[in-house]
Design a protein around this motif. Sequence first.
Motif, short mmCIF file in Angstrom:
data_model
loop_
_atom_site.label_atom_id
_atom_site.label_comp_id
_atom_site.label_asym_id
_atom_site.label_seq_id
_atom_site.Cartn_x
_atom_site.Cartn_y
_atom_site.Cartn_z
N THR A 253 0.97 -1.14 0.08
CA THR A 253 0.02 0.07 0.13
C THR A 253 0.90 1.31 -0.15
O THR A 253 2.22 1.27 -0.15
N ARG B 20 1.30 5.62 -0.94
CA ARG B 20 1.04 6.68 -2.02
C ARG B 20 1.57 6.28 -3.21
O ARG B 20 1.21 6.51 -4.29
N THR B 21 2.87 5.90 -3.25
CA THR B 21 3.62 5.38 -4.38
C THR B 21 2.70 4.30 -5.14
O THR B 21 2.86 4.35 -6.29
N ASP C 22 1.08 -5.90 4.68
CA ASP C 22 0.84 -5.70 6.11
C ASP C 22 -0.37 -5.04 6.35
O ASP C 22 -1.25 -4.80 5.51
N HIS D 223 12.37 0.73 5.24
CA HIS D 223 11.63 -0.49 5.58
C HIS D 223 11.13 -0.85 4.39
O HIS D 223 10.84 -0.22 3.29
N GLY E 53 7.56 -3.52 3.70
CA GLY E 53 6.60 -4.00 4.60
C GLY E 53 6.85 -3.02 5.65
O GLY E 53 7.05 -1.92 5.54
N GLN F 164 5.17 9.58 8.63
CA GLN F 164 5.20 9.43 7.27
C GLN F 164 3.70 8.95 6.86
O GLN F 164 3.22 9.36 5.86
N LYS G 228 12.89 10.00 -1.66
CA LYS G 228 13.51 8.59 -1.18
C LYS G 228 14.78 8.44 -1.91
O LYS G 228 15.61 7.21 -1.65
C1 F6R Z 1 2.74 -0.41 2.73
C2 F6R Z 1 4.32 -1.07 2.85
C3 F6R Z 1 5.36 0.14 3.12
C4 F6R Z 1 5.24 1.28 2.01
C5 F6R Z 1 6.30 2.27 2.30
C6 F6R Z 1 6.38 3.56 1.08
O1 F6R Z 1 2.04 -1.80 2.59
O2 F6R Z 1 4.64 -1.93 3.08
O3 F6R Z 1 6.42 -0.29 3.03
O4 F6R Z 1 5.47 0.67 0.84
O5 F6R Z 1 6.35 2.76 3.57
O6 F6R Z 1 5.34 4.18 1.49
P1 F6R Z 1 4.91 5.51 0.49
O7 F6R Z 1 4.57 4.82 -0.78
O8 F6R Z 1 3.71 5.92 1.15
O9 F6R Z 1 5.89 6.19 0.67
#
Ligand code: F6R
Length: 270
Positions: A36, A38-39, A67, A138, A140, A164, A203
């Motif tokens: 899940t 935003r990306t 998760d 991280h 997940g 975040q 990132k």
């Molecule tokens: C969510 C997950 C996290 C996100 C990571 C990036 O299921 O596993 O590892 O992929 O926190 O989140 P965004 O895309 O919102 O920067």
Amino acid sequence: MEVIIVPDRDRAALLTARILAKELRAKPNLVLGLATGRTMERVYAFLATFHKNEGLDFSRCHTFNLDEYIGLPARSQGSYRHYMEEHLFAKVNIRPEHTHLPDGGASDLGAECRAYEERIRQLGGIDLQLLGIGGDGHIGFNEPLSALLSRTREKALTPATLAQNAEMFGGDLARVPRRAITMGVGTILDCRRCLLLATGKSKAAILAQAVEGPITAMVTASALQLHPRCQVVVDEEAATSLGGQDYYRWIFANEPEWAEFRDLELLKPR
Ligand code: F6R
């Protein structure tokens, strides 16, 4: 590991969605690992478009999310089940009983974690795992110092991750659950193929550590260096701190595997 650099975040999401769609067409009963955040929103928007315009068929595939928060009612706003329904499940022909997320409301969380691993095993393991990367490295919710052989379990989230993710809770830090169930790093490494998507300037530094730095539990995404088939799709902004850019670009431009993905104009949804 391979790194693919494309001009912008839309192209990065599009390429990710095209790779995933190709796998699904080749194996309609694909077991897909989902993330899940935003990306991923753009990736799911493209997949929904492929379903609508090109008939991409999800009817036989199974999904396992990385998760889920602990303590949120499953379908409440903010839960990852809600996110997945909103961004993907409601927009494609996936069967609800084929969609799996850990149950963060389970009375026995340890048993739920073990059962989740067992469900993955019973379906033959995950064919393709989609991953994002958190600001603290991280994958997940495997926060810094997670064991690199860890399995699905409960995890406390770092203050950085809470901050975040506050955006998904109307910016209210107090509403972000403090704990989650997450697949372990070891669970992720067992997947047959990993596809990590990272976009945006924020990132760049952590991505370079994950891809080119030492393998360390302080940056759990660095464990992907051990995976025999891991591809990392990034936009120019996220690529800025990568030392090996020239080589990565050369591989994408020349390796036959990528020929069909090079002309991103052709990859636009029809
Ligand atoms: C969510 C997950 C996290 C996100 C990571 C990036 O299921 O596993 O590892 O992929 O926190 O989140 P965004 O895309 O919102 O920067």
